[in-house]
Design a protein around this motif. Structure first.
Motif, PDB file in Angstrom:
ATOM      1  N   VAL A  99       0.961  -1.130   0.007  1.00  0.00           N
ATOM      2  CA  VAL A  99       0.101  -0.029   0.005  1.00  0.00           C
ATOM      3  C   VAL A  99       0.901   1.176   0.055  1.00  0.00           C
ATOM      4  CG1 VAL A  99      -2.111  -1.090   1.128  1.00  0.00           C
ATOM      5  CG2 VAL A  99      -0.343   0.125   2.481  1.00  0.00           C
ATOM      6  N   TYR A 100       2.230   1.282   0.485  1.00  0.00           N
ATOM      7  CA  TYR A 100       2.776   2.387   0.572  1.00  0.00           C
ATOM      8  C   TYR A 100       3.415   2.552  -0.750  1.00  0.00           C
ATOM      9  CZ  TYR A 100       2.877   1.217   5.546  1.00  0.00           C
ATOM     10  OH  TYR A 100       2.476   0.995   6.927  1.00  0.00           O
TER      11      TYR A 100
ATOM     12  N   ILE B 297      -0.843  -4.295   3.849  1.00  0.00           N
ATOM     13  CA  ILE B 297       0.221  -3.404   4.685  1.00  0.00           C
ATOM     14  C   ILE B 297       1.510  -4.291   4.940  1.00  0.00           C
ATOM     15  CG2 ILE B 297       0.113  -2.183   7.160  1.00  0.00           C
ATOM     16  CD1 ILE B 297      -2.943  -2.382   6.663  1.00  0.00           C
TER      17      ILE B 297
ATOM     18  N   ILE C 162      -5.603   2.011   8.992  1.00  0.00           N
ATOM     19  CA  ILE C 162      -4.167   2.529   8.153  1.00  0.00           C
ATOM     20  C   ILE C 162      -4.717   2.437   6.571  1.00  0.00           C
ATOM     21  CG2 ILE C 162      -2.016   1.111   7.526  1.00  0.00           C
ATOM     22  CD1 ILE C 162      -1.920  -0.462  10.278  1.00  0.00           C
TER      23      ILE C 162
ATOM     24  N   GLU D 132      -4.203   5.722   4.289  1.00  0.00           N
ATOM     25  CA  GLU D 132      -3.603   5.591   2.860  1.00  0.00           C
ATOM     26  C   GLU D 132      -4.369   6.060   1.667  1.00  0.00           C
ATOM     27  OE1 GLU D 132      -0.327   4.838   2.068  1.00  0.00           O
ATOM     28  OE2 GLU D 132       0.248   4.927   4.193  1.00  0.00           O
TER      29      GLU D 132
ATOM     30  N   ARG E 243      -4.556  10.207   2.481  1.00  0.00           N
ATOM     31  CA  ARG E 243      -3.218  10.903   2.627  1.00  0.00           C
ATOM     32  C   ARG E 243      -2.867  11.369   1.068  1.00  0.00           C
ATOM     33  NH1 ARG E 243       1.965   9.816   2.127  1.00  0.00           N
ATOM     34  NH2 ARG E 243       2.309  10.237   4.200  1.00  0.00           N
TER      35      ARG E 243
END
Lengths: 239, 239
Positions: B176-177, B210, B230, B234, B237
Motif C-alpha cells: 500500500v505504501y 500493509i 491504516i 493511505e 493521505r
C-alpha cells in the motif's frame, strides 16, 4: 483434583500485586497458549482438560476444576501459568512507543500487536498504564506480547533522559501526511479520556496530528489504538 | 414505574429481529445519547433516573427500573430508545467501505468511527455482518453511527454492480505504501477469522497489503479494525 491452595494461587493472579509477588501470570485459550509455548516464555504449569503435550508441567483436570480457575465466562480447555519474563534494556536508537496512562486492556493488547507488526522492540508504559500481564491484555495481544519488550517506568524520568525527538499525538499538531519521520525517537500516546498529561506535554518536541476528513462538527477523537496504528504506519512507510 | 410490557419491549431490542420488527434500537450512556439527540435521529423514549430535558418523550424511572431495562452490568443513568433511520442511496462515485462478514461488535463500532473520521459516507455490510444497531456496536461507535450511511446488502450482487475499482485487504498483495489510490472505489475488509470469502475474492480488482516490519516468524495478522484504520489513512493521505 486441584487443591484449595492451587485454586487460590491461580485466582490471585487476576491482581497485579499477586502477579508481581509470584512472578507469574495466566493465559487462556489454545491459540495464545501455543504461541507462548513456542516462545522464550517459561511455562510454570498447564492445567488442561485435554492432553496438550507439555510434559511434566501439564496437569490434567476436570471441566469442573477448569471452571473454578478460569477468568472467562465460557472457559476454553486450558489455563496456563507462565513466568513473567525479565525485561531487556531499552534501545534508545530505535523508534520507541510510550504510553501515558492507557487504561483499557483491549487497547493495550491491540497496541502490543501493532508494535509487533511494525517492528517496535520497546514499548514503554507509565506506571498507571494497565498491566500487560492482565489476562485481558494477554488475550488481546494474541501472542505478540512475547515479541515486544514492555517496560513500566516513571515516564517523566524516562523522557527527560531521552535525547532524540519525542513525538506526541494531539488533536492539533503538524499534519502527519506532510512530515518525514526519522527511524528513531519516542512516540507518546495518551490516556483514552484525557490524552497526554500536562507534565509529559512539556517534554514533547513534535506535536503531530492525523487529519480529519469527515464532518467538522463531529467532536470525537480517534481511539488510541487506531491512532497508534495510523501513526506507526506513517513512521514506517518512509523507510 | 415501568409496565411489564415496556420492559419486555426494551429487553427484546437486544435481538436483531425485534429491532427490525419495531424499527427501534437502544442506546445507553449519557455521552452517546447526547450525540444522538443532537443528530437527525428520532428519539422514541428516554428512560432516565435524572431529568435530561427531552420533553414529553422523557420518562423518569427509579434506579431499580433502570437495572431491569439496561443491558449493562453497571447501568449509566439513562436508557434511550431511538427509531432506526431510513437508509440513503449509496454514492458509487465516492470511496465506499464494504465489510464481508465482520462479526465482532467492537470491530464494527470502531470501523464506523473510522469511516466518520475519514469522511466515508457509505458503509456497506454483508447480511452476515453484525447488526449496526446491536447495543455494543452503537456504544463503540461513539455517535459516529449518525454520520455514516450503513447499508446491509447481498455483497456479491452489490460488488457485481459496481463499476470502479474494488480493493481487498490481504496478507499478500500490492504494497500500500507504493500505490496511489483513487478518490473512488470500494475497499473490502474480511471476516476476523477467515478474511475475505472466496466468492467475494473473485470480484476484487486490486489486492493490497500493509507490509510487516517485525519478526517474520510472527504469524498473526492485524486486527480488521486497525487494518481499516491504516488503509483509510493511505487512501486519504494522497488527496
Amino acid at each position: 483434583m486441584l487443591s484449595k491452595n492451587q485454586v487460590k494461587l491461580i485466582r490471585s493472579l487476576n491482581q497485579k500485586k499477586y502477579r508481581l509477588q509470584h512472578g507469574l501470570f495466566v493465559v487462556e485459550g489454545f491459540k495464545v497458549i501455543k504461541e507462548l509455548l513456542n516462545s522464550h516464555y517459561v511455562l510454570h504449569t498447564l492445567y488442561t482438560t485435554e492432553a496438550f503435550n507439555a510434559d511434566e508441567k501439564e496437569v490434567l483436570i476436570s471441566e469442573k476444576d477448569l471452571k473454578r480457575i478460569s477468568f472467562l465466562k465460557t472457559p476454553h480447555t486450558a489455563v496456563a501459568i507462565f513466568e513473567i519474563p525479565k525485561i531487556k534494556a531499552i534501545d534508545h536508537n530505535q523508534l520507541i512507543v510510550a504510553l501515558d496512562d492507557v487504561r483499557d486492556p483491549g487497547n493495550l493488547g491491540t497496541i502490543i500487536r501493532l508494535c509487533d507488526w511494525f517492528g517496535i522492540q520497546d514499548l514503554v508504559c507509565s506506571k498507571e498504564t494497565v498491566d500487560c500481564f492482565n489476562p485481558k491484555v494477554v488475550q488481546a495481544s494474541m501472542g505478540s506480547i512475547t515479541r515486544v519488550n514492555i517496560v513500566y517506568v516513571d515516564l517523566l524520568t524516562f523522557l527527560e533522559n531521552h535525547s532524540t525527538a519525542i513525538f506526541g499525538a494531539y488533536m492539533e499538531g503538524e499534519n502527519v501526511y506532510k512530515k518525514t519521520f526519522p527511524n528513531q525517537g519516542v512516540l507518546v500516546m495518551g490516556n483514552e479520556a484525557n490524552g497526554i498529561s500536562e507534565a509529559v506535554e512539556k517534554l514533547i518536541s513534535d506535536k503531530i496530528t492525523i487529519p480529519r476528513f469527515g464532518d467538522i462538527q463531529a467532536t470525537e477523537s480517534l481511539n488510541v489504538a487506531t491512532a497508534t496504528a495510523i501513526l506507526l504506519s506513517e513512521f514506517r512507510r518512509s523507510r
